[in-house]
Design an enzyme around this catalytic site. Structure first.
Site, PDB file in Angstrom:
ATOM      1  N   GLY A 124       0.693  -1.226   0.003  1.00  0.00           N
ATOM      2  CA  GLY A 124      -0.075   0.073   0.107  1.00  0.00           C
ATOM      3  C   GLY A 124       0.898   1.246  -0.073  1.00  0.00           C
ATOM      4  CB  THR A 125       3.851   2.047   1.928  1.00  0.00           C
ATOM      5  OG1 THR A 125       3.126   1.920   3.034  1.00  0.00           O
ATOM      6  CG2 THR A 125       4.593   3.360   2.308  1.00  0.00           C
ATOM      7  CG  ASN A 149      -5.455   3.952   8.684  1.00  0.00           C
ATOM      8  OD1 ASN A 149      -5.523   5.026   8.018  1.00  0.00           O
ATOM      9  ND2 ASN A 149      -4.332   4.017   9.688  1.00  0.00           N
ATOM     10  CD  GLN A 208      -7.016  -0.990   6.994  1.00  0.00           C
ATOM     11  OE1 GLN A 208      -8.036  -1.884   7.267  1.00  0.00           O
ATOM     12  NE2 GLN A 208      -5.626  -0.800   7.560  1.00  0.00           N
ATOM     13  CB  SER A 227      -1.890  -3.365   1.157  1.00  0.00           C
ATOM     14  OG  SER A 227      -0.981  -4.125   1.877  1.00  0.00           O
ATOM     15  CG  HIS A 284      -0.212  -6.841   4.796  1.00  0.00           C
ATOM     16  ND1 HIS A 284      -0.399  -6.358   6.075  1.00  0.00           N
ATOM     17  CD2 HIS A 284       0.302  -5.665   4.078  1.00  0.00           C
ATOM     18  CE1 HIS A 284       0.097  -5.180   6.220  1.00  0.00           C
ATOM     19  NE2 HIS A 284       0.380  -4.467   5.056  1.00  0.00           N
ATOM     20  CB  CYS A 337       1.965   2.725  10.268  1.00  0.00           C
ATOM     21  SG  CYS A 337       1.056   1.948   9.341  1.00  0.00           S
TER      22      CYS A 337
HETATM   23  C1  PLP Z   1      -4.991   2.816   4.903  1.00  0.00           C
HETATM   24  C2  PLP Z   1      -3.639   2.466   4.572  1.00  0.00           C
HETATM   25  N1  PLP Z   1      -2.850   2.626   3.607  1.00  0.00           N
HETATM   26  C3  PLP Z   1      -1.631   2.325   3.661  1.00  0.00           C
HETATM   27  C4  PLP Z   1      -1.117   1.226   4.445  1.00  0.00           C
HETATM   28  C5  PLP Z   1       0.177   0.921   4.160  1.00  0.00           C
HETATM   29  O1  PLP Z   1       0.201  -0.545   3.465  1.00  0.00           O
HETATM   30  P1  PLP Z   1       1.566  -1.461   3.359  1.00  0.00           P
HETATM   31  O2  PLP Z   1       1.419  -2.083   4.985  1.00  0.00           O
HETATM   32  O3  PLP Z   1       0.986  -2.363   2.299  1.00  0.00           O
HETATM   33  O4  PLP Z   1       2.527  -0.636   2.881  1.00  0.00           O
HETATM   34  C6  PLP Z   1      -1.802   0.693   5.514  1.00  0.00           C
HETATM   35  C7  PLP Z   1      -1.412  -0.058   6.417  1.00  0.00           C
HETATM   36  O5  PLP Z   1      -1.889  -0.259   7.479  1.00  0.00           O
HETATM   37  C8  PLP Z   1      -3.347   1.310   5.487  1.00  0.00           C
HETATM   38  O6  PLP Z   1      -4.116   1.030   6.562  1.00  0.00           O
END
Ligand code: PLP
Length: 389
Positions: free
Chosen positions: A71-72, A155, A183, A203, A205, A328
């Protein structure tokens, strides 16, 4: 001791069907998808099946799916990719991106970085439920706005943003619309065409797939500049050897997510309602986020005169894995930016916990949590100078 994982917004276990599909790609079909021999073609074909599976969940064409590391990276590629392409055409001065105050750090930090590079950023405020107001968005749009990035589902507090209205506005003003759907995916049916979404991050996972893989949907015709130069994989947008086992897992997770969505959502909603009903019986406890416009698996509470981290530690002692908010940012001591944005004061924000359910959660799990939680809250309040005051 009983163990209950109630932190599915932080991550999910890999579904057995997903794992089975992935396994041969580690030690048998281990080719590099860019190689022309049999092994390479085999990996290439597996990636293309996954591309179809991901596209199908979003009603997108497989050609519009770019695989990433999660996701990031999808958020970074989507937002910076469009911004850097815009910069090439028009420079940065005065050029405008609109986002919200409650985005995940993957979006917020990317936006702050672009601000340092000279872009003009507008962070829309939210109401007490965490919702942006579409009329604030329309007021913020100027002739220099080229991108709106607003998340699908939050999230931390689970609030679902008015994506349909946002899509209508961005289309009307001919602006690109990116949404972080990390999410929301698998919990809300998403049709990128009906919703006028141009870029969307997911994402693996968070939907019972493996960690370290994700995807960015890029509407056909939308131009991005790459942020990682190299071998030119993924149409030059995302260089690096394909993570075929991960991509296969993401594809299968999306296929299952689509097939099971209504069953998953009704299971999650039933358990979440049970959680909310029981936990709200605790004195001086408030639900954060919108009562209806919320993700099916999310329950987020603020307990007066309690420290969320201590609550989590005591729950952990009783076998319950919960969270104070986003995994995070849980290592930071600052109060959550999302909770501050919905109007909580730092003390209230620090007294919050997030309980998020998943496909594998059971009624038994919820019963255990709602039995243990009041006891733990009472214990902490007995020690709390704030409560005794
Ligand atoms: C809304 C949202 N965006 C992005 C991310 C980041 O995803 P990733 O862990 O796959 O980098 C998260 C992870 O918690 C998330 O909840």
């Amino acid at each position: 001791m009983k163990k209950v994982f109630i932190d599915y917004a932080s991550t999910t276990p890999v579904d057995k069907e997903v794992l089975e599909e992935m396994l041969p790609y580690f030690d048998k079909n281990y080719g590099n998808a860019s190689s022309i021999h049999y092994y390479g073609r085999n990996a290439f074909d597996a990636n293309e099946v996954a591309r179809e599976q991901v596209g199908s969940l979003l009603n997108a064409s497989p050609d519009e799916i770019i695989f990433t590391s999660g996701g990031t990276e999808s958020d970074n590629l989507g937002i910076k990719g469009v911004a850097f392409n815009n910069k090439k055409k028009r420079g940065t001065k005065g050029y405008h991106i609109i986002t919200s105050e409650v985005e995940h750090p993957a979006v917020l930090e990317t936006c702050k970085h672009l601000e340092k590079l000279g872009f003009n950023l507008k962070y829309l405020p939210v109401d007490k439920y965490g919702l942006i107001n579409p009329s604030d968005l329309e007021d913020a749009i100027s002739e220099n706005t080229f991108l709106v990035t607003i998340m699908f589902g939050n999230n931390e507090i689970g609030t679902i943003e008015p994506i349909k209205e946002i899509g209508k506005l961005t289309k009307k003003h001919d602006i690109l619309f990116h949404t972080d759907a990390v999410q929301a995916i698998g919990k809300i049916p998403i049709d990128v065409n009906k919703l006028n979404i141009d870029l969307l991050s997911i994402s693996s996972h968070k939907i019972y797939g493996p960690k370290g893989v994700g995807a960015l949907y890029v509407r056909e015709g939308v131009k991005l500049q790459t942020i990682a130069h190299g071998g030119g994989q993924e149409k030059g947008l995302r260089s690096s050897t394909h993570n075929t086992p991960g991509i296969v897992g993401l594809g299968k997770a999306c296929e299952l997510g689509k097939k099971r969505m209504s069953k998953d959502v009704s299971h999650l909603t039933k358990l979440r309602e049970m959680l909310i009903k029981e936990i709200q019986k605790i004195e001086q406890c408030y639900l954060n986020g919108h009562p209806e416009k919320r993700l099916a698996n999310n329950a987020h509470f603020c307990f007066v005169a309690i420290e969320g981290e201590s609550l989590n530690l005591m729950l952990d002692d009783r076998g319950i894995a919960a969270s104070t908010g986003s995994a995070c940012s849980s290592q930071k001591l600052q109060a959550s930016h999302v909770l501050l944005a919905i109007g909580l004061d730092p003390e209230e924000a620090h007294g919050s916990i997030r309980l998020t359910l998943g496909r594998m959660s059971t009624k038994d799990d919820v019963e255990y949590v709602v039995n243990v939680l009041p006891e733990v809250v009472q214990k902490l309040r007995k020690m709390s100078p704030l409560w005794n005051r």
